[in-house]
Scaffold this motif. Sequence first.
Motif, short mmCIF file in Angstrom:
data_model
loop_
_atom_site.label_atom_id
_atom_site.label_comp_id
_atom_site.label_asym_id
_atom_site.label_seq_id
_atom_site.Cartn_x
_atom_site.Cartn_y
_atom_site.Cartn_z
N HIS A 111 80.43 24.00 59.77
CA HIS A 111 79.65 25.14 59.31
C HIS A 111 80.32 25.84 58.14
N CYS A 112 81.65 25.89 58.15
CA CYS A 112 82.35 26.61 57.08
C CYS A 112 82.36 25.83 55.78
N PHE A 113 82.51 24.51 55.87
CA PHE A 113 82.68 23.72 54.66
C PHE A 113 81.55 22.74 54.43
N GLY A 114 80.44 22.92 55.16
CA GLY A 114 79.36 21.94 55.14
C GLY A 114 78.80 21.66 53.76
N ALA A 137 70.40 19.36 42.28
CA ALA A 137 70.59 18.85 43.64
C ALA A 137 71.96 19.22 44.19
N ILE A 138 73.01 19.11 43.38
CA ILE A 138 74.35 19.39 43.87
C ILE A 138 74.55 20.88 44.08
N GLY A 139 74.00 21.68 43.18
CA GLY A 139 74.08 23.13 43.39
C GLY A 139 73.39 23.53 44.68
N TRP A 140 72.25 22.91 44.94
CA TRP A 140 71.49 23.20 46.16
C TRP A 140 72.26 22.74 47.40
N THR A 198 72.91 24.79 53.89
CA THR A 198 73.49 24.50 55.20
C THR A 198 72.81 23.32 55.87
N ILE A 199 72.49 22.28 55.08
CA ILE A 199 71.74 21.16 55.64
C ILE A 199 72.60 20.37 56.63
N ILE A 200 73.89 20.28 56.35
CA ILE A 200 74.73 19.38 57.13
C ILE A 200 74.85 19.82 58.58
N THR A 201 74.57 21.10 58.83
CA THR A 201 74.66 21.54 60.23
C THR A 201 73.53 20.95 61.05
N ASN A 202 72.37 20.71 60.41
CA ASN A 202 71.30 20.05 61.14
C ASN A 202 71.70 18.64 61.54
N PHE A 203 72.39 17.96 60.60
CA PHE A 203 72.84 16.61 60.88
C PHE A 203 73.82 16.61 62.05
N GLU A 204 74.69 17.60 62.07
CA GLU A 204 75.67 17.68 63.15
C GLU A 204 75.02 17.88 64.49
N ARG A 205 73.97 18.70 64.51
CA ARG A 205 73.25 18.92 65.77
C ARG A 205 72.48 17.67 66.17
N LEU A 206 71.99 16.92 65.15
CA LEU A 206 71.27 15.69 65.44
C LEU A 206 72.21 14.71 66.14
N LEU A 240 59.26 20.54 57.04
CA LEU A 240 58.36 21.11 56.08
C LEU A 240 58.75 22.52 55.70
N LYS A 241 59.10 23.29 56.72
CA LYS A 241 59.34 24.69 56.46
C LYS A 241 60.75 24.86 55.90
N MET A 242 60.84 25.02 54.57
CA MET A 242 62.15 25.30 53.99
C MET A 242 62.53 26.71 54.39
N SER A 243 63.73 26.84 54.98
CA SER A 243 64.17 28.16 55.40
C SER A 243 64.40 29.03 54.18
N TYR A 244 64.50 30.33 54.43
CA TYR A 244 64.70 31.25 53.31
C TYR A 244 66.00 30.97 52.56
N PRO A 245 67.13 30.75 53.25
CA PRO A 245 68.35 30.41 52.50
C PRO A 245 68.17 29.17 51.64
N ALA A 246 67.44 28.18 52.15
CA ALA A 246 67.23 26.96 51.35
C ALA A 246 66.44 27.27 50.08
N LYS A 247 65.39 28.10 50.23
CA LYS A 247 64.58 28.42 49.06
C LYS A 247 65.38 29.21 48.03
N VAL A 248 66.15 30.19 48.52
CA VAL A 248 66.87 31.04 47.57
C VAL A 248 68.01 30.26 46.90
N THR A 249 68.59 29.30 47.65
CA THR A 249 69.64 28.47 47.05
C THR A 249 69.05 27.55 46.00
N LEU A 250 67.88 26.99 46.29
CA LEU A 250 67.23 26.11 45.31
C LEU A 250 66.89 26.89 44.05
#
Lengths: 289, 289, 289
Positions: free
Chosen positions: B57-60, B146-149, B154-162, B175-185
């Motif tokens: 979570h810290c370095f994802g 893409a790299i900035g995004w 915090t996408i990698i945390t979903n992978f970890e939970r998967l 489908l639903k991009m979370s707010y942090p994802a949108k603002v980061t993009l």
Amino acid sequence: MDSPWDELALAFSRTSMFPFFDIAHYLVSVMAVKRQPGAAALAWKNPISSWFTAMLHCFGGGILSCLLLAEPPLKFLANHTNILLASSIWYITFFCPHDLVSQGYSYLPVQLLASGMKEVTRTWKIVGGVTHANSYYKNGWIVMIAIGWARGGTIITNFERLVKGDWKPEGDEWLKMSYPAKVTLLGSVIFTFQHTQHLAISKHNLMFLYTIFIVATKITMMTTQTSTMTFAPFEDTLSWMLFGWQQPFSSCEKKSEAKSPSNGVGSLASKPVDVASDNVKKKHTKKNE
Amino acid sequence: MDSPWDELALAFSRTSMFPFFDIAHYLVSVMAVKRQPGAAALAWKNPISSWFTAMLHCFGGGILSCLLLAEPPLKFLANHTNILLASSIWYITFFCPHDLVSQGYSYLPVQLLASGMKEVTRTWKIVGGVTHANSYYKNGWIVMIAIGWARGGTIITNFERLVKGDWKPEGDEWLKMSYPAKVTLLGSVIFTFQHTQHLAISKHNLMFLYTIFIVATKITMMTTQTSTMTFAPFEDTLSWMLFGWQQPFSSCEKKSEAKSPSNGVGSLASKPVDVASDNVKKKHTKKNE
Amino acid sequence: MDSPWDELALAFSRTSMFPFFDIAHYLVSVMAVKRQPGAAALAWKNPISSWFTAMLHCFGGGILSCLLLAEPPLKFLANHTNILLASSIWYITFFCPHDLVSQGYSYLPVQLLASGMKEVTRTWKIVGGVTHANSYYKNGWIVMIAIGWARGGTIITNFERLVKGDWKPEGDEWLKMSYPAKVTLLGSVIFTFQHTQHLAISKHNLMFLYTIFIVATKITMMTTQTSTMTFAPFEDTLSWMLFGWQQPFSSCEKKSEAKSPSNGVGSLASKPVDVASDNVKKKHTKKNE
């Protein structure tokens, strides 16, 4: 003095995939995406996700070969011309007024032409993959086969569906290599052996012959509406050569098979030597299920 | 002679994230881990697994950008100072007597301060990602976005939970991009265009303005307890510009949609031009589910 | 003048794993694949898939360490000698007339010898991983521990089963580190500290001692048919040192645990100081389930 055949093959091997063959490849890939349930509506609701899926289908082979060779998987995004072309085709296909592209694509001659041209790009990808792998591992023929297979195939789309939750891998799916996977593996092996000088045929001739083969089989399959061209005679011969002189299920194996719960695959295996026809029959039965 | 504003922005852009902003980021990340069901008990039972989750979570973001650029994903483990800092915060948060850290964090001013400082690190990560990608692919603006995004998100945390089996991806989640994802993009796009000289604004000014924006929106959302800041007006305008002049659902599309089983998404799409308000309404309904 | 002990340890550390120890490692790995339900039939039905699984088991540690260090994961395919050896063992094991290899492997002395030799290769892999990581990140001891652990372990086989759909990760599986994982982690830590001069022992002596330890414990476990050697005393001491002086479940934590739905793990945690024996009992209970 080269024969006309040789000159034709040489000219063919120097054809650039850009732009027409690439357009055909992108069109077939994007139409495959569009035909998934709910894809058209998804494009309206979340265009970025739809665009990403389309790019994965268009450039999946290259992405996978990058992953396997520890190159940046985002490398394909640096080729702005191809990205723009693929994105335009995605945009036009999904958002064309009156859905003209899908209507046009529903005609069989259009599909035959596009699929035929896409098969041509398969040859170029396999050859590119084999050559690229050779630059990493000189004469590493197993790596060359693997990279040629990765570049020409469509494995990464399964991964993308897995991530999205649309695909749960069953044991059977992993077993049944699809026809494109088999034909790509065959091409990869052939071109690797040509590259390592084990096949006495020039590269351009081999490209020409292999392309004619895959285009012809693809068009035949589409016109006769066969889902797969069977490699069964070839596979059976190879099985007989490699495994046929043995009896796979002696009594002790039958005991161990009886103990371990079969996943539906085990019960259908049979002695290859004397029941090779049974194998073919069972394979056809499983494919027709 | 720079204006005071310019000097302020310049001084701000030269602030080091270490140690205070990094501490805030690690604290917010670790508290997010701690709030997952069963996390506190997991830390006692298998500390290594809990520590690994916290590090992810810290370095994802950095790990994901390494994966995308074919750099060693373990690179973050070589930065011993930050690892030690993050590990200390994990240790203190999970194992403090009387759970003091969680109690302290439950006060809103503390959460506001920590979240605000974490948002500042988001800016630094996006800028770092964009600059780093540019060193790989000069003017490869899609790669830079893409790299900035990836770095800021915090996408990698979903992978970890998967991997752990705690998360099964549904079509809707993707489908639903979370707010942090949108603002980061959004930030990633802005900083990329600034970097490629397409925006006539200096980097330090842009960093200052973007940071003020995301910190202000974050604090507003937390104080008003809104789960997300709606970009709907902006998204609707963009949709109208890109897609609005078309009619998405002509009769032939409706027929094809009726045939293909919708996965629950398709049925909610609507004509963007004349029912843009319906889109907003349906989005809000879906978010409130 | 070295002592005889020292010379023995030095000679031991210079032993090449090829070919006998490698053969033992491949044999144990392939037999582990063969014992999976339906594996023998799968080998007849889809030999490529079976071969790929076997290669993943034989070379999985190296593949994982390549992934973590951004080296091509296909690098192992360039080592034709080892690939040929492993493929031959796969072929002979699965397709031997009358299943001679499985019959021979069913005798305990054969299993003991093979497993013992495989444990020797574990030492070599850990040392190789630690040294290799050090070439990337000088004195990056966390990276060295991680790479040593990856090389010596078998994590990648879980991933392979996940892709094939044979494995659904449960929260519990991720928690319970298997005995090989624990002993590999221990070895990785020890060899890393020896490499960074924190342990005053020469490498060849440490390799000798560690190998004797893991071979002896493995053989003991196999002869007494214990599924795992308990590290519980060691783990409890470490827990007490790191966490024991705290009270993990004060009243406010109990309230928060009561609110958040436990996934079956939380309810079994207990105060470590005064109920360390309960921890051991509960661990044993959970292992016996």
